[in-house]
Design a protein around this motif. Structure first.
Motif, mmCIF file in Angstrom:
data_model
loop_
_atom_site.group_PDB
_atom_site.id
_atom_site.type_symbol
_atom_site.label_atom_id
_atom_site.label_comp_id
_atom_site.label_asym_id
_atom_site.label_seq_id
_atom_site.Cartn_x
_atom_site.Cartn_y
_atom_site.Cartn_z
ATOM 1 N N GLU A 125 0.858 -1.185 0.000
ATOM 2 C CA GLU A 125 0.000 0.000 0.000
ATOM 3 C C GLU A 125 0.895 1.236 0.000
ATOM 4 O OE1 GLU A 125 -2.379 -0.198 3.506
ATOM 5 O OE2 GLU A 125 -3.660 -1.815 2.761
ATOM 6 N N PRO A 126 1.041 1.912 -1.115
ATOM 7 C CA PRO A 126 1.858 3.129 -1.127
ATOM 8 C C PRO A 126 1.187 4.228 -0.318
ATOM 9 C CG PRO A 126 0.655 2.920 -3.180
ATOM 10 C CD PRO A 126 0.414 1.644 -2.423
ATOM 11 N N LEU A 127 1.973 5.107 0.257
ATOM 12 C CA LEU A 127 1.414 6.235 0.998
ATOM 13 C C LEU A 127 1.289 7.446 0.073
ATOM 14 C CD1 LEU A 127 3.196 6.046 4.483
ATOM 15 C CD2 LEU A 127 1.115 4.901 3.679
ATOM 16 N N THR A 164 5.959 4.593 13.394
ATOM 17 C CA THR A 164 5.271 3.948 12.273
ATOM 18 C C THR A 164 5.904 4.381 10.957
ATOM 19 O OG1 THR A 164 3.647 5.727 12.098
ATOM 20 C CG2 THR A 164 3.104 3.892 13.568
ATOM 21 N N ILE A 165 5.515 3.715 9.880
ATOM 22 C CA ILE A 165 6.106 4.058 8.592
ATOM 23 C C ILE A 165 5.704 5.466 8.156
ATOM 24 C CG2 ILE A 165 4.251 3.040 7.224
ATOM 25 C CD1 ILE A 165 8.035 3.094 6.434
ATOM 26 N N SER A 166 4.507 5.928 8.542
ATOM 27 C CA SER A 166 4.127 7.299 8.192
ATOM 28 C C SER A 166 4.963 8.315 8.957
ATOM 29 C CB SER A 166 2.630 7.525 8.444
ATOM 30 O OG SER A 166 2.289 7.301 9.788
ATOM 31 N N HIS A 167 5.417 7.941 10.157
ATOM 32 C CA HIS A 167 6.343 8.793 10.911
ATOM 33 C C HIS A 167 7.696 8.857 10.200
ATOM 34 C CE1 HIS A 167 8.687 9.456 14.958
ATOM 35 N NE2 HIS A 167 8.847 10.445 14.113
ATOM 36 N N LEU A 223 -1.342 15.445 -2.936
ATOM 37 C CA LEU A 223 -0.270 16.084 -3.695
ATOM 38 C C LEU A 223 0.602 15.114 -4.477
ATOM 39 C CD1 LEU A 223 0.965 18.780 -1.144
ATOM 40 C CD2 LEU A 223 -0.813 18.975 -2.906
ATOM 41 N N ALA A 224 0.923 13.972 -3.876
ATOM 42 C CA ALA A 224 1.819 13.036 -4.556
ATOM 43 C C ALA A 224 1.752 11.661 -3.911
ATOM 44 C CB ALA A 224 3.258 13.547 -4.531
ATOM 45 N N VAL A 225 1.875 10.630 -4.743
ATOM 46 C CA VAL A 225 1.886 9.239 -4.285
ATOM 47 C C VAL A 225 3.334 8.762 -4.227
ATOM 48 C CG1 VAL A 225 1.147 6.877 -4.789
ATOM 49 C CG2 VAL A 225 -0.370 8.796 -5.309
ATOM 50 N N ALA A 226 3.715 8.154 -3.115
ATOM 51 C CA ALA A 226 5.101 7.714 -2.913
ATOM 52 C C ALA A 226 5.329 6.336 -3.516
ATOM 53 C CB ALA A 226 5.439 7.721 -1.423
ATOM 54 N N ALA A 227 5.251 6.260 -4.836
ATOM 55 C CA ALA A 227 5.416 4.996 -5.543
ATOM 56 C C ALA A 227 5.928 5.249 -6.953
ATOM 57 C CB ALA A 227 4.075 4.246 -5.593
ATOM 58 N N ASP A 247 12.605 9.268 -6.943
ATOM 59 C CA ASP A 247 12.940 8.118 -6.095
ATOM 60 C C ASP A 247 12.484 8.281 -4.646
ATOM 61 O OD1 ASP A 247 13.982 5.536 -5.922
ATOM 62 O OD2 ASP A 247 15.885 6.256 -5.104
ATOM 63 N N PHE A 248 11.309 8.859 -4.461
ATOM 64 C CA PHE A 248 10.727 8.958 -3.116
ATOM 65 C C PHE A 248 9.599 7.937 -3.052
ATOM 66 C CE2 PHE A 248 8.086 10.476 0.310
ATOM 67 C CZ PHE A 248 8.985 10.971 1.235
ATOM 68 N N ARG A 249 9.873 6.813 -2.397
ATOM 69 C CA ARG A 249 8.906 5.711 -2.341
ATOM 70 C C ARG A 249 8.741 5.238 -0.910
ATOM 71 N NH1 ARG A 249 11.994 2.612 -7.236
ATOM 72 N NH2 ARG A 249 11.652 4.218 -8.842
ATOM 73 N N VAL A 250 7.507 5.185 -0.483
ATOM 74 C CA VAL A 250 7.185 4.721 0.866
ATOM 75 C C VAL A 250 5.916 3.890 0.780
ATOM 76 C CG1 VAL A 250 6.724 5.341 3.256
ATOM 77 C CG2 VAL A 250 8.118 6.862 1.824
ATOM 78 N N SER A 251 5.979 2.679 1.278
ATOM 79 C CA SER A 251 4.787 1.836 1.265
ATOM 80 C C SER A 251 4.677 1.049 2.562
ATOM 81 C CB SER A 251 4.804 0.864 0.077
ATOM 82 O OG SER A 251 5.853 -0.083 0.222
ATOM 83 N N GLN A 252 3.441 0.755 2.902
ATOM 84 C CA GLN A 252 3.167 -0.208 3.967
ATOM 85 C C GLN A 252 2.994 -1.542 3.260
ATOM 86 O OE1 GLN A 252 3.608 -0.961 7.082
ATOM 87 N NE2 GLN A 252 1.951 0.134 8.097
#
Length: 325
Positions: A125-127, A164-167, A223-227, A247-252
């Protein structure tokens, strides 16, 4: 494992044939998946659906053993003590990759890279970075970053809890942009979303499916999807790369792990069964409704991804000096 809350998925009576030489591919003992989250959580949903499909294919039920608490570290610690019988696996997630850093020495009770081996991804699940337009007047990511740089005090960015990953996504954004933000933790995604809509925070990293309604009615702005790719439920929202931050990617992410001593045959069998389950229409439809992505990949590719996540988030957590009790 006594003390675990259980749900059993009854499989069909027809066995899948892996090769002509092995007509019966059923494991010799009961298969167990340890899930470190409660029923109806995302991890539980993904585990249930895939376990159901595998149970039907193997003609044998998979037992879901839930053990909640301490951000999944309790379940992971117990997993390290499980019998090395090729039949017990665990649903891991992003937060466990850096747990040994954010908990006091020895508090996590395991070392993710040392104790576990990657089997297969279940879902990612991308943030998405969202803002409250009543607080922050920004139409896109670059306007947001410009506003944050010129703000007299750091912009408040919410998360669904310390560590958490959002942190960590906030800290990653600071590292990439050299902009300081004020972290505001909330007890979970729902509380974080409520606070953002109620103007208690200006921005947050959230799963796309959780903000769809608020974005549609104008209460929030995505604003933007981290994927790497745009999200299916927020298709009009650019990726960070498209918005100017490469290259900014963050997912749960959620995936199946095994103990290091698990045999190669058991690892291969479970990987193949999961990959087949992820290709079913039922799984694809459910994943799409939750904004999750189905990733079909080899065990080697998933192991490489997990190793990169351990390295990246461990570094970010250490740099931020995040410590939990």
């Amino acid at each position: 494992m006594t003390g675990f809350l259980r749900r059993t998925f009854m499989g069909g009576s027809v066995l899948a044939t892996v090769s002509p030489a092995r007509a019966d591919t059923r494991p010799k003992k009961q298969l167990t998946w340890i899930v470190p989250f409660p029923q109806d959580s995302s991890a539980d949903l993904y585990a249930q659906q895939v376990a159901k499909s595998i149970g039907e294919k193997l003609g044998q039920p998979i037992v879901i053993d839930r053990r909640t608490g301490a951000g999944g570290t309790l379940a992971a610690t117990l997993f390290t003590r499980a019998a090395n019988d090729d039949h017990t696996f665990m649903v891991a997630y992003t937060g466990l990759t850096y747990a040994s850093v954010i908990y006091p020495k020895g508090g996590a009770g395991f070392d993710f890279a040392r104790d576990f081996v990657a089997v297969s991804a279940l879902a990612r699940e991308p943030l998405v970075l969202v803002i409250n337009p009543r607080i922050i007047d920004a139409n896109d990511l670059q306007h947001f970053l410009s506003a944050a740089r010129s703000a007299s005090t750091p912009i408040a960015v919410g998360s669904d809890g310390e560590g958490t990953i959002s942190h960590l996504a906030i800290n990653l954004l600071t590292e990439r942009t050299n902009i300081k933000f004020r972290h505001v933790p909330y007890p979970g995604t729902a509380a974080q979303l409520d606070a953002l809509v109620a103007t208690s925070a200006g921005a947050a990293f959230l799963p796309p499916h959780s903000v769809t309604a608020a974005v549609a009615n104008g209460k929030l702005r995505a604003l933007a999807v981290a994927a790497r790719r745009r999200d299916v439920v927020l298709n009009g929202v650019p990726t960070f790369g498209e918005a100017g931050l490469d290259d900014f990617r963050v997912s749960q992410w959620f995936g199946i792990m095994a103990l290091k001593q698990t045999s190669q045959s058991a690892l291969d069998r479970m990987h193949a069964a999961i990959q087949a389950a992820l290709e079913t229409k039922e799984v694809k439809d459910i994943w799409a409704r939750h904004g999750a992505r189905v990733e079909l990949e080899s065990r080697t590719d998933f192991a490489r991804f997990v190793a990169s996540e351990v390295s990246r988030w461990t570094r970010i957590a250490k740099a931020a000096n995040i410590k939990l009790e």
